[in-house]
Structure formats: structure tokens, C-alpha cells
Enzyme design. Structure first.
Site, PDB file in Angstrom:
ATOM      1  N   LYS A  89      64.293  66.661 -85.412  1.00 28.84           N
ATOM      2  CA  LYS A  89      63.859  67.403 -84.213  1.00 28.84           C
ATOM      3  C   LYS A  89      62.345  67.264 -84.021  1.00 28.84           C
ATOM      4  CE  LYS A  89      67.733  69.239 -82.605  1.00 28.84           C
ATOM      5  NZ  LYS A  89      68.289  68.888 -81.293  1.00 28.84           N
ATOM      6  N   TYR A 102      67.722  67.508 -90.377  1.00 28.08           N
ATOM      7  CA  TYR A 102      67.877  67.857 -88.951  1.00 28.08           C
ATOM      8  C   TYR A 102      66.515  68.265 -88.380  1.00 28.08           C
ATOM      9  CZ  TYR A 102      69.105  71.244 -85.182  1.00 28.08           C
ATOM     10  OH  TYR A 102      69.185  71.962 -84.013  1.00 28.08           O
TER      11      TYR A 102
HETATM   12  N1  LIG Z   1      72.715  76.700 -81.471  1.00 26.64           N
HETATM   13  C1  LIG Z   1      71.471  76.871 -81.877  1.00 26.64           C
HETATM   14  O1  LIG Z   1      71.106  77.893 -82.488  1.00 26.64           O
HETATM   15  C2  LIG Z   1      70.439  75.819 -81.587  1.00 26.64           C
HETATM   16  C3  LIG Z   1      69.096  76.082 -81.924  1.00 26.64           C
HETATM   17  C4  LIG Z   1      68.136  75.110 -81.655  1.00 26.64           C
HETATM   18  C5  LIG Z   1      68.506  73.925 -81.057  1.00 26.64           C
HETATM   19  N2  LIG Z   1      69.820  73.702 -80.760  1.00 26.64           N
HETATM   20  C6  LIG Z   1      70.142  72.411 -80.158  1.00 26.64           C
HETATM   21  O2  LIG Z   1      70.865  72.611 -78.947  1.00 26.64           O
HETATM   22  C7  LIG Z   1      71.812  71.528 -78.780  1.00 26.64           C
HETATM   23  C8  LIG Z   1      73.225  72.091 -78.650  1.00 26.64           C
HETATM   24  O3  LIG Z   1      73.413  72.985 -79.723  1.00 26.64           O
HETATM   25  P1  LIG Z   1      74.806  73.654 -80.092  1.00 26.64           P
HETATM   26  O4  LIG Z   1      74.537  74.669 -81.110  1.00 26.64           O
HETATM   27  O5  LIG Z   1      75.520  74.044 -78.851  1.00 26.64           O
HETATM   28  O6  LIG Z   1      75.387  72.383 -80.848  1.00 26.64           O
HETATM   29  P2  LIG Z   1      76.785  71.902 -81.314  1.00 26.64           P
HETATM   30  O7  LIG Z   1      76.660  71.446 -82.709  1.00 26.64           O
HETATM   31  O8  LIG Z   1      77.843  72.879 -80.954  1.00 26.64           O
HETATM   32  O9  LIG Z   1      76.939  70.647 -80.356  1.00 26.64           O
HETATM   33  C9  LIG Z   1      76.461  69.386 -80.571  1.00 26.64           C
HETATM   34  C10 LIG Z   1      77.271  68.446 -79.679  1.00 26.64           C
HETATM   35  O10 LIG Z   1      76.883  67.119 -79.957  1.00 26.64           O
HETATM   36  C11 LIG Z   1      78.053  66.329 -80.011  1.00 26.64           C
HETATM   37  N3  LIG Z   1      77.839  65.151 -80.855  1.00 26.64           N
HETATM   38  C12 LIG Z   1      77.711  65.131 -82.211  1.00 26.64           C
HETATM   39  N4  LIG Z   1      77.607  63.850 -82.635  1.00 26.64           N
HETATM   40  C13 LIG Z   1      77.649  63.062 -81.529  1.00 26.64           C
HETATM   41  C14 LIG Z   1      77.609  61.658 -81.329  1.00 26.64           C
HETATM   42  N5  LIG Z   1      77.518  60.796 -82.363  1.00 26.64           N
HETATM   43  N6  LIG Z   1      77.660  61.188 -80.073  1.00 26.64           N
HETATM   44  C15 LIG Z   1      77.786  62.049 -79.014  1.00 26.64           C
HETATM   45  N7  LIG Z   1      77.862  63.386 -79.147  1.00 26.64           N
HETATM   46  C16 LIG Z   1      77.797  63.889 -80.398  1.00 26.64           C
HETATM   47  C17 LIG Z   1      79.129  67.260 -80.582  1.00 26.64           C
HETATM   48  O11 LIG Z   1      80.434  66.809 -80.335  1.00 26.64           O
HETATM   49  C18 LIG Z   1      78.778  68.559 -79.909  1.00 26.64           C
HETATM   50  O12 LIG Z   1      79.447  68.700 -78.671  1.00 26.64           O
HETATM   51  C19 LIG Z   1      71.614  70.632 -80.013  1.00 26.64           C
HETATM   52  O13 LIG Z   1      70.676  69.631 -79.709  1.00 26.64           O
HETATM   53  C20 LIG Z   1      71.047  71.578 -81.034  1.00 26.64           C
HETATM   54  O14 LIG Z   1      70.318  70.904 -82.040  1.00 26.64           O
HETATM   55  C21 LIG Z   1      70.784  74.613 -81.006  1.00 26.64           C
END
Ligand SMILES: NC(=O)c1ccc[n+]([C@@H]2O[C@H](COP(=O)([O-])OP(=O)(O)OC[C@H]3O[C@@H](n4cnc5c(N)ncnc54)[C@H](O)[C@@H]3O)[C@@H](O)[C@H]2O)c1
Length: 256
Positions: A149, A145
Site C-alpha cells: 500500500k 500488504y
Molecule cells: N476493509 C478495510 O478495513 C480496508 C481498510 C483500508 C483499505 N482497504 C482497501 O479497500 C479495498 C477494498 O477493501 P475490502 O475490505 O472491501 O476488501 P476485500 O478483501 O473484501 O476485497 C478485495 C477484492 O479484490 C478482489 N481480488 C483479490 N485478488 C484479485 C485478483 N488477483 N484480481 C482481481 N481481483 C482480485 C477480491 O475478489 C475482492 O473482491 C482494498 O483495496 C483494501 O485494501 C480496506
């Protein structure tokens, strides 16, 4: 009215971004492969609509992109927010598992960019924000992952340079730990579940989805009209340095 597409819109961060765009007067297409949730989100946020999108499928991406362009024209704003973070030990994580992380995070961003940027170039305007992560900058676990990124950070710069001459801006944000649905469930069971993680954050707390959304809408907006190819860290100071190490080395001028 500006039109936007947000992927990963079923997630807490995606929803917060959609809410923030709508509050600035935009119309948002909420795209996710979790259709039931994204439809529920669309019912909750007026000014949005839900579509099924599987970023691993080139056909699905092309279909969603061409349908968007047909109905709304070239997007003014694109947020690549979908992700999969399976993790697993580096030496033994199997091909099907790690390739999913790479395929959604980096592959999905490439596919949607390929499908939407030509129309934005032709329109001569538009703003893209890719959701990267602190994991793309330094080691915090979740190996593949994180590599994906880091690829998103690189792609952001590449596309910013290529599309800048056509009036299209491309930036990223790099969140640190943000309270999402699984972490909310964790905190409901144990309010101290994130205390040890919080200690790493100079600002003394982990992030909320709205912290990320505020940064995203700024980069999407005309207030950022001379900003492209940049990454905005939304991380409570995590990547700024290591206070614990300075203290261990006794080089800290820290009063605390
Ligand atoms: N939560 C954190 O601590 C954090 C930290 C750094 C970055 N992020 C980034 O922020 C964003 C949202 O994070 P989150 O924690 O709310 O994530 P999450 O895992 O809850 O959400 C990811 C979303 O992507 C969708 N998804 C997965 N595979 C898919 C596909 N093949 N096609 C379309 N949609 C798809 C899922 O259904 C989900 O709604 C992500 O890019 C994540 O990497 C999150």
C-alpha cells in the site's frame, strides 16, 4: 456518459464505489477475479456490467483493458480497489503467501495502470483513484500488504506527475478500518467485536464502505479538477494523532 472501471468490485467497498459512480450518471465495468459475486453485483446495480479480471495475470489485465477501450473508449474513471491481505508473522510467512499481497495490491495497480493510461493520455483526460490504506502510512500490522500500500501511495504521486500534463489526474484514498463482509459476519456474531478498535478512532466509529465511496467519487469528479497526486485519508481521524499517548504522557489538553 462517463465510463468507469472498478477493480475489486465484488468487495463491499468496490460495490459502494460502483453504486456511487452510477448515481452520478456513470457506466461502470465491475472487474474482479470473483466472477460469481461480481455478476451478482452487476444484476443488482443497473448501469454496470461484470468482467473477470485476474490482476496477477498480465494477459488477463491486457485483455480486460483492451476490451474496455474497444467497447467504451478510453476510461474516464479508473478505481484500483482490488487487494489481498494474507498477513502472517513476518519472519515465517512463506514466499507464495506474501508475494500474493504484493502482486495483487502493487503489481495489479501497476499492470492496470500500464494497460489503461496510454489511452487516457491520448484522450487527454481521465481520473484514477487508487485505494491505498492507513497501513501505507504507519504500522497497523499486515506487513507485506502495508508495504504494498505504501508502494501504491508512491506510484500515485509518480503517475500524477507523469500524466498531469496530459490532463489525467491520479489520486488515492487511505481508508482506516471499514466494515467489510468478514467484519459484518463478525459483528453479526458479536455486536461488540469492533469496540476495542473503535476506541482508536477520534470520530468514535469505524468506517462504512459509503464513507470511502463518497471520497472516491469526489476525487474522480470534475469537482476535484485541480487535485492530483494527493492522498485523501478516510480514517475517522486515526492518523491525525494519538490521544491515548498524549493522555499517558499527561500532555493532553483534553477536557474528556
Ligand atoms: N476493509 C478495510 O478495513 C480496508 C481498510 C483500508 C483499505 N482497504 C482497501 O479497500 C479495498 C477494498 O477493501 P475490502 O475490505 O472491501 O476488501 P476485500 O478483501 O473484501 O476485497 C478485495 C477484492 O479484490 C478482489 N481480488 C483479490 N485478488 C484479485 C485478483 N488477483 N484480481 C482481481 N481481483 C482480485 C477480491 O475478489 C475482492 O473482491 C482494498 O483495496 C483494501 O485494501 C480496506
Amino acid at each position: 456518459m462517463s465510463n468507469a472501471i472498478v477493480t475489486g468490485a465484488a468487495s463491499d467497498i468496490g460495490q459502494a464505489i460502483a453504486r456511487a459512480i452510477v448515481s452520478e450518471g456513470g457506466h461502470v465495468v465491475l472487474a474482479d477475479n470473483d466472477l460469481a459475486t461480481v455478476e451478482e453485483v452487476a444484476r443488482e446495480i443497473p448501469g454496470t456490467e461484470a468482467v473477470y479480471l485476474d490482476l496477477r495475470s498480465p494477459d488477463s489485465v491486457r485483455e480486460v483493458a483492451s476490451d474496455f477501450i474497444e467497447r467504451h473508449g478510453a476510461p474516464h474513471q479508473v478505481v484500483n480497489g482490488a487487494a489481498v491481505c494474507n498477513g502472517g508473522p513476518f519472519e515465517s510467512v512463506d514466499e507464495a503467501t506474501w508475494s500474493q499481497d504484493l502482486d495483487v495490491v502493487l503489481g495489479g495497480t501497476i499492470r492496470l495502470s500500464q494497460a489503461l493510461l496510454p489511452a487516457m493520455r491520448e484522450a487527454g483526460r481521465g481520473s484514477v483513484v487508487n485505494i491505498a490504506s492507513v497501513n501505507g502510512h504507519a504500522y497497523f500490522g499486515s506487513d507485506v500488504y502495508s508495504a504494498a500500500k505504501a508502494g501504491v501511495l508512491n506510484l500515485t504521486r509518480t503517475l500524477a506527475v507523469q500524466y498531469g500534463p496530459y490532463g489525467v489526474r491520479v489520486n488515492s484514498v487511505s481508508p482506516g478500518t471499514v466494515v467489510n463482509a468478514p467484519r459484518r459476519r463478525q459483528l453479526a456474531e458479536d455486536p461488540h467485536a469492533l469496540d476495542r478498535a473503535t476506541e482508536w478512532y477520534p470520530l468514535g466509529r469505524v468506517g462504512a464502505p459509503e464513507d470511502v465511496a463518497d471520497a472516491v467519487v469526489f476525487l474522480l469528479s470534475d469537482r476535484a479538477s485541480w487535485i492530483t497526486g494527493t492522498d485523501l485519508r478516510v480514517d475517522g481521524g486515526l492518523l491525525a494523532g494519538m490521544r491515548g499517548l498524549a493522555q499517558a504522557l499527561d500532555t493532553s489538553g483534553d477536557a474528556g
